[in-house]
Write a protein that holds these residues in place. Structure first.
Motif, PDB file in Angstrom:
ATOM      1  N   PHE A  53       0.838  -1.204   0.000  1.00 28.97           N
ATOM      2  CA  PHE A  53       0.000   0.000   0.000  1.00 28.97           C
ATOM      3  C   PHE A  53       0.875   1.257   0.000  1.00 28.97           C
ATOM      4  CE2 PHE A  53      -3.324   2.642   2.374  1.00 28.97           C
ATOM      5  CZ  PHE A  53      -4.115   2.821   1.257  1.00 28.97           C
ATOM      6  N   PHE A  54       1.940   1.233   0.806  1.00 30.33           N
ATOM      7  CA  PHE A  54       2.889   2.354   0.804  1.00 30.33           C
ATOM      8  C   PHE A  54       3.516   2.518  -0.579  1.00 30.33           C
ATOM      9  CE2 PHE A  54       3.782   1.468   5.552  1.00 30.33           C
ATOM     10  CZ  PHE A  54       2.749   2.305   5.928  1.00 30.33           C
ATOM     11  N   ALA A  55       3.913   1.397  -1.171  1.00 30.20           N
ATOM     12  CA  ALA A  55       4.563   1.450  -2.482  1.00 30.20           C
ATOM     13  C   ALA A  55       3.622   2.025  -3.544  1.00 30.20           C
ATOM     14  CB  ALA A  55       5.031   0.055  -2.881  1.00 30.20           C
ATOM     15  N   LYS A  56       2.401   1.568  -3.513  1.00 32.85           N
ATOM     16  CA  LYS A  56       1.412   2.032  -4.491  1.00 32.85           C
ATOM     17  C   LYS A  56       1.191   3.537  -4.394  1.00 32.85           C
ATOM     18  CE  LYS A  56      -3.455   1.431  -5.785  1.00 32.85           C
ATOM     19  NZ  LYS A  56      -4.731   0.771  -5.421  1.00 32.85           N
ATOM     20  N   ASN A  57       1.260   4.059  -3.178  1.00 34.07           N
ATOM     21  CA  ASN A  57       0.984   5.482  -2.970  1.00 34.07           C
ATOM     22  C   ASN A  57       2.246   6.333  -2.842  1.00 34.07           C
ATOM     23  OD1 ASN A  57      -2.118   5.841  -2.514  1.00 34.07           O
ATOM     24  ND2 ASN A  57      -1.570   3.926  -1.473  1.00 34.07           N
ATOM     25  N   GLY A  58       3.399   5.721  -3.119  1.00 33.40           N
ATOM     26  CA  GLY A  58       4.649   6.485  -3.116  1.00 33.40           C
ATOM     27  C   GLY A  58       5.017   7.059  -1.763  1.00 33.40           C
ATOM     28  N   ILE A  59       4.758   6.293  -0.708  1.00 35.18           N
ATOM     29  CA  ILE A  59       5.072   6.754   0.650  1.00 35.18           C
ATOM     30  C   ILE A  59       6.393   6.151   1.097  1.00 35.18           C
ATOM     31  CG2 ILE A  59       4.351   6.680   3.072  1.00 35.18           C
ATOM     32  CD1 ILE A  59       1.448   6.573   2.035  1.00 35.18           C
ATOM     33  N   LEU A  60       7.344   7.019   1.438  1.00 39.44           N
ATOM     34  CA  LEU A  60       8.615   6.553   1.967  1.00 39.44           C
ATOM     35  C   LEU A  60       8.486   6.333   3.472  1.00 39.44           C
ATOM     36  CD1 LEU A  60       9.456   7.946  -0.778  1.00 39.44           C
ATOM     37  CD2 LEU A  60      11.687   8.318   0.295  1.00 39.44           C
ATOM     38  N   VAL A  61       9.130   5.277   3.962  1.00 41.21           N
ATOM     39  CA  VAL A  61       9.095   4.970   5.395  1.00 41.21           C
ATOM     40  C   VAL A  61      10.534   4.914   5.902  1.00 41.21           C
ATOM     41  CG1 VAL A  61       8.258   3.392   7.173  1.00 41.21           C
ATOM     42  CG2 VAL A  61       7.037   3.559   4.988  1.00 41.21           C
ATOM     43  N   HIS A  62      10.817   5.687   6.937  1.00 37.15           N
ATOM     44  CA  HIS A  62      12.170   5.753   7.488  1.00 37.15           C
ATOM     45  C   HIS A  62      12.178   5.091   8.867  1.00 37.15           C
ATOM     46  CE1 HIS A  62      12.819   8.570   4.222  1.00 37.15           C
ATOM     47  NE2 HIS A  62      11.799   9.287   4.667  1.00 37.15           N
ATOM     48  N   PHE A  63      13.171   4.237   9.082  1.00 39.15           N
ATOM     49  CA  PHE A  63      13.234   3.450  10.317  1.00 39.15           C
ATOM     50  C   PHE A  63      14.397   3.923  11.204  1.00 39.15           C
ATOM     51  CE2 PHE A  63      11.375   0.861   6.987  1.00 39.15           C
ATOM     52  CZ  PHE A  63      10.243   0.330   7.598  1.00 39.15           C
ATOM     53  N   PHE A  64      14.117   4.010  12.494  1.00 40.96           N
ATOM     54  CA  PHE A  64      15.131   4.396  13.482  1.00 40.96           C
ATOM     55  C   PHE A  64      15.152   3.338  14.582  1.00 40.96           C
ATOM     56  CE2 PHE A  64      13.920   8.131  11.215  1.00 40.96           C
ATOM     57  CZ  PHE A  64      15.035   8.954  11.189  1.00 40.96           C
ATOM     58  N   ASN A  65      16.355   3.069  15.107  1.00 42.37           N
ATOM     59  CA  ASN A  65      16.438   2.016  16.124  1.00 42.37           C
ATOM     60  C   ASN A  65      16.187   2.574  17.531  1.00 42.37           C
ATOM     61  OD1 ASN A  65      18.774   3.262  16.967  1.00 42.37           O
ATOM     62  ND2 ASN A  65      20.165   1.708  16.158  1.00 42.37           N
ATOM     63  N   TYR A  66      16.399   1.745  18.503  1.00 42.09           N
ATOM     64  CA  TYR A  66      16.121   2.099  19.907  1.00 42.09           C
ATOM     65  C   TYR A  66      16.832   3.378  20.335  1.00 42.09           C
ATOM     66  CZ  TYR A  66      16.379   1.719  25.012  1.00 42.09           C
ATOM     67  OH  TYR A  66      16.332   1.969  26.364  1.00 42.09           O
ATOM     68  N   TYR A  67      18.032   3.589  19.779  1.00 37.54           N
ATOM     69  CA  TYR A  67      18.830   4.755  20.167  1.00 37.54           C
ATOM     70  C   TYR A  67      18.501   5.999  19.323  1.00 37.54           C
ATOM     71  CZ  TYR A  67      21.465   1.066  22.433  1.00 37.54           C
ATOM     72  OH  TYR A  67      21.813  -0.010  23.202  1.00 37.54           O
ATOM     73  N   GLY A  68      17.543   5.861  18.393  1.00 34.63           N
ATOM     74  CA  GLY A  68      17.197   6.989  17.539  1.00 34.63           C
ATOM     75  C   GLY A  68      18.111   7.129  16.343  1.00 34.63           C
ATOM     76  N   TRP A  69      18.903   6.115  16.064  1.00 35.74           N
ATOM     77  CA  TRP A  69      19.808   6.174  14.918  1.00 35.74           C
ATOM     78  C   TRP A  69      19.100   5.622  13.687  1.00 35.74           C
ATOM     79  CZ3 TRP A  69      23.889   3.479  18.455  1.00 35.74           C
ATOM     80  CH2 TRP A  69      24.313   4.413  19.416  1.00 35.74           C
ATOM     81  N   TRP A  70      19.212   6.349  12.593  1.00 34.22           N
ATOM     82  CA  TRP A  70      18.571   5.928  11.352  1.00 34.22           C
ATOM     83  C   TRP A  70      19.161   4.598  10.883  1.00 34.22           C
ATOM     84  CZ3 TRP A  70      20.733   5.443   6.330  1.00 34.22           C
ATOM     85  CH2 TRP A  70      19.799   5.252   5.308  1.00 34.22           C
ATOM     86  N   THR A  71      18.286   3.657  10.550  1.00 35.96           N
ATOM     87  CA  THR A  71      18.769   2.340  10.125  1.00 35.96           C
ATOM     88  C   THR A  71      18.450   2.038   8.665  1.00 35.96           C
ATOM     89  OG1 THR A  71      16.724   1.348  10.982  1.00 35.96           O
ATOM     90  CG2 THR A  71      18.654   1.309  12.425  1.00 35.96           C
ATOM     91  N   GLY A  72      17.496   2.762   8.080  1.00 37.23           N
ATOM     92  CA  GLY A  72      17.191   2.513   6.681  1.00 37.23           C
ATOM     93  C   GLY A  72      15.874   3.143   6.289  1.00 37.23           C
ATOM     94  N   SER A  73      15.625   3.129   4.977  1.00 39.33           N
ATOM     95  CA  SER A  73      14.369   3.692   4.460  1.00 39.33           C
ATOM     96  C   SER A  73      13.755   2.729   3.463  1.00 39.33           C
ATOM     97  CB  SER A  73      14.618   5.040   3.761  1.00 39.33           C
ATOM     98  OG  SER A  73      15.064   6.016   4.665  1.00 39.33           O
ATOM     99  N   PHE A  74      12.449   2.655   3.480  1.00 41.01           N
ATOM    100  CA  PHE A  74      11.732   1.933   2.434  1.00 41.01           C
ATOM    101  C   PHE A  74      11.500   2.909   1.294  1.00 41.01           C
ATOM    102  CE2 PHE A  74       7.496   0.993   0.563  1.00 41.01           C
ATOM    103  CZ  PHE A  74       7.882  -0.141  -0.142  1.00 41.01           C
TER     104      PHE A  74
END
Length: 325
Positions: A53-74
């Motif tokens: 659903f995110f892909a179809k609507n062009g929504i990027l998702v950004h993930f952060f770990n427990y410490y608030g450090w960026w780990t990756g993006s969809f």
């Protein structure tokens, strides 16, 4: 449309044309056409249905770990695909003269941001500005990417050395440490830089540029190196100014950080303060001197990418952003 920052843990699922954020005690529906990006800081369960659903609507998702450090993006499959732009991007990467022309603009703009920030603080000796101007001139003379990166590194080292004269709190800060940050200033710099990096990724997705073909940073696996390039332009003006304000206004103090043996990170209450201020800044508008209309800070990043495209297509030489307000 706007960005959503989710700190709670739970599950995100799809329901009709909305997503539903479900926690232990609440269910919050969010219409999909209201979402630009999702920033996930909590422990969130996602299934393939909602990811599609995110892909179809062009929504990027950004993930952060427990410490608030960026780990990756969809990064959904791109819709704005242009073979010609990709060919031009590669052509300008392979030709060292063309590559340097773009890379120098990134460095020159970043140093210009350092200088503009330093000038806001009269307690800093003018000799530092002279040295920075010298770095700018040297950047334009370099004939390899490695030497250009060296000049950028020297300028940044001097710039960071001046932070104790800018920030009014007593923070031990001798050098920039990233992996992992070792004190509260390094922790907030890393966190804010990751927000800028993801903001640039978001805007690249809205253009025809390929995010993996870059000019200052070397293209590599598992990273959007063009976003690293463009983020260099905006870190001083968007990121560092935010950091100075939050610390000098004591909106952030040591109580918002956790310090372990050899690393430091922002606690959730600190991250919320930073994210709120960052989101407000990105939605701020200023009168664009060339377009003669108001544009948001976020849109300025997109306009910068359009300038790169024009350069690649030989429509207009690229001159990187320099703050004018």
């Amino acid at each position: 449309m706007k960005d959503y920052y989710i700190f709670k843990s739970g599950r995100i699922s799809r329901k009709d044309n909305s997503i539903v954020m479900e926690t232990e005690d609440t269910k919050i529906p969010i219409p999909v056409n209201d979402i630009d990006n999702l920033y996930l800081f909590g422990e969130i369960d996602l299934n393939t249905r909602v990811i599609n659903f995110f892909a179809k609507n062009g929504i990027l998702v950004h993930f952060f770990n427990y410490y608030g450090w960026w780990t990756g993006s969809f990064y959904p499959r791109e819709n704005l695909v242009s073979g010609e732009i990709i060919v031009r991007q590669v052509e300008h990467y392979l030709d060292i003269k063309k590559r340097l022309e773009i890379a120098k603009e990134f460095v020159y703009s970043a140093i210009d941001g350092f200088i503009k920030n330093i000038k806001k603080y009269p307690n800093i000796d003018d000799s530092n500005i002279a040295t920075m101007n010298n770095f700018s001139a040297l950047a334009l003379e370099q004939d390899t990417i490695a030497s250009l990166m060296g000049i950028e590194g020297n300028a940044r080292e001097l710039y960071y050395a001046l932070f104790p004269q800018i920030i009014k709190q007593e923070i031990e800060f001798t050098k920039r440490v990233k992996h992992p940050p070792d004190n509260m200033l390094n922790a907030i710099i890393s966190f804010v830089n990751s927000l800028i990096y993801t903001a640039v990724i978001k805007e690249i997705y809205r253009t025809q540029l390929n995010p993996t073909i870059s000019y200052l940073h070397e293209p590599s696996y598992r990273r959007f190196s063009l976003a690293l390039d463009v983020a260099e332009i905006f870190k001083p003006i968007y990121g560092d100014r935010l950091i100075f304000d939050l610390l000098n206004n004591r909106e952030l103090t040591d109580k918002h950080f956790d310090k372990e043996l050899n690393y430091c990170y922002l606690k959730e209450n600190g991250r919320k303060i930073v994210v709120k201020s960052f989101d407000e800044k990105m939605n701020n508008t200023i009168m664009h001197k060339k377009l003669k209309r108001k544009v948001s800070y976020s849109r300025i990043i997109r306009l910068e990418l359009y300038k790169i495209i024009k350069h690649l297509l030989k429509e207009e030489p690229y001159r990187a952003f320099k703050i004018w307000w």
